[in-house]
Enzyme design. Sequence first.
Site, mmCIF file in Angstrom:
data_model
loop_
_atom_site.group_PDB
_atom_site.id
_atom_site.type_symbol
_atom_site.label_atom_id
_atom_site.label_comp_id
_atom_site.label_asym_id
_atom_site.label_seq_id
_atom_site.Cartn_x
_atom_site.Cartn_y
_atom_site.Cartn_z
ATOM 1 N N HIS A 1 17.024 -23.549 -46.427
ATOM 2 C CA HIS A 1 17.495 -22.576 -45.232
ATOM 3 C C HIS A 1 18.126 -21.393 -45.711
ATOM 4 O O HIS A 1 18.965 -20.734 -45.017
ATOM 5 C CB HIS A 1 18.645 -23.186 -44.262
ATOM 6 N N GLY B 1 8.865 -34.035 -44.866
ATOM 7 C CA GLY B 1 9.679 -32.662 -45.246
ATOM 8 C C GLY B 1 9.181 -32.246 -46.633
ATOM 9 O O GLY B 1 10.020 -31.721 -47.415
ATOM 10 N N LEU B 2 7.865 -32.717 -46.948
ATOM 11 C CA LEU B 2 7.288 -32.181 -48.019
ATOM 12 C C LEU B 2 6.229 -31.259 -47.971
ATOM 13 O O LEU B 2 5.416 -31.039 -48.804
ATOM 14 C CB LEU B 2 6.588 -33.351 -49.013
ATOM 15 N N GLU C 1 1.658 -20.981 -38.407
ATOM 16 C CA GLU C 1 2.855 -21.918 -38.045
ATOM 17 C C GLU C 1 3.803 -21.394 -37.006
ATOM 18 O O GLU C 1 4.261 -22.074 -36.173
ATOM 19 C CB GLU C 1 3.714 -22.408 -39.314
ATOM 20 N N ASP D 1 7.701 -22.652 -47.870
ATOM 21 C CA ASP D 1 6.431 -23.603 -48.183
ATOM 22 C C ASP D 1 5.123 -22.954 -48.521
ATOM 23 O O ASP D 1 4.521 -23.548 -49.293
ATOM 24 C CB ASP D 1 6.342 -24.426 -46.570
#
Length: 374
Positions: A25, A118-119, A154, A166
Amino acid sequence: MAEPAAISKAGRWRAPGRVNLIGEHTDYNDGLVLPMALPMGMTCTAAVRPDGVVRLRSAQAPCDEVEIAMSALAAAGWSELPTWAHYPLGVIREFERRGHEVRGAELELDGDVPIGAGLSSSAALSCAVAIALRDLFAPSVSAAEIIDIARTAENVYVGVPTGILDQSAAMLCTAGHLLFLDVRARTHEQIPFDLQRFGLSLLVFDTGSPHRLVDGKYAQRRAECATAADELGVPFLRDATASEVERLADPVLRRRARHVVSENSRVLTVAERLRRGGDPREIGPVLTAGHASLRDDFEVSAPRLDTAAAAALVAGAYGARMVGGGFGGSVIALVDTERAANVVFTVRDAFARRRFDTPRSFEVTPAAGAHRID
Ligand code: GLA
């Protein structure tokens, strides 16, 4: 629709999932992150269609074939399409919006990144599609632009206001290294991460607690950070100091800001220790402190994540923490290789005692970023 006469020969492109060693974050606060690419990834088999049609298939959703004319893409009722299709279609729209014409394509998607763990399966999917489209239609598009295209897909077409962690990990990571990325400067450095040399392993526990960022909590955290930065009179929390955040009147905003500021300094600490070639065991406590901060200050952990991290530490892990956006997903643990089986056993036992489903676990080493396979 009938098969068009001349679909060009297909190629295959692959982009990896990621774990973030530390720096959670912080990306949308203009801060620092330190991910590595996973050996698991998403593959896009792609070919040019000359007839202006896009056809999508996913091995993970074999009944959901999507076929749509490029000319209808803008007007398409996206809500009727399966969610996974929003990622590749978002990428296509974003290519077009930036002036890179996509004439029509046949895209087959497959992969082994656990979904919802969460990968970063979604960024892997978007980046695999984006590099395929780049090579087929717009070879001059840079890695930085691909990152922006995949992130925008996204943000806009799936509706999750993520940062660039990511997508940057998928595009820029290299085998054997962590990626030290300064999001503000858009500069990065490859830091060697050879755990084997020290008899260490990095374990991932997919806790099976569904990780969903679309339900608004991720967006809420992001908004809280923006408000905290506003109240402190700085552009982003990257610019605030530890003592400044303690002056925030609202206790929630204070905790959120405290996490971001302390997390950026944890990234610097970990990067510095590893850059010096020191024993990675030294970074264990910093990883564990990152978990506590996400749990107590940022409040994005979940019972299964806390259980996995705590049990791993009891079994002798040097450090353990949740990874990714949170509210579910995966935990990483840094362990002696010879104790890895014992750590896995202890975490499973802790889950069984709390009547949680057995978590999946696997060891990971830093793999290559997005590339063409053949
Ligand atoms: C998700 C988002 C990233 C990042 C992480 C938290 O993975 O996609 O941009 O914000 O959460 O570090």
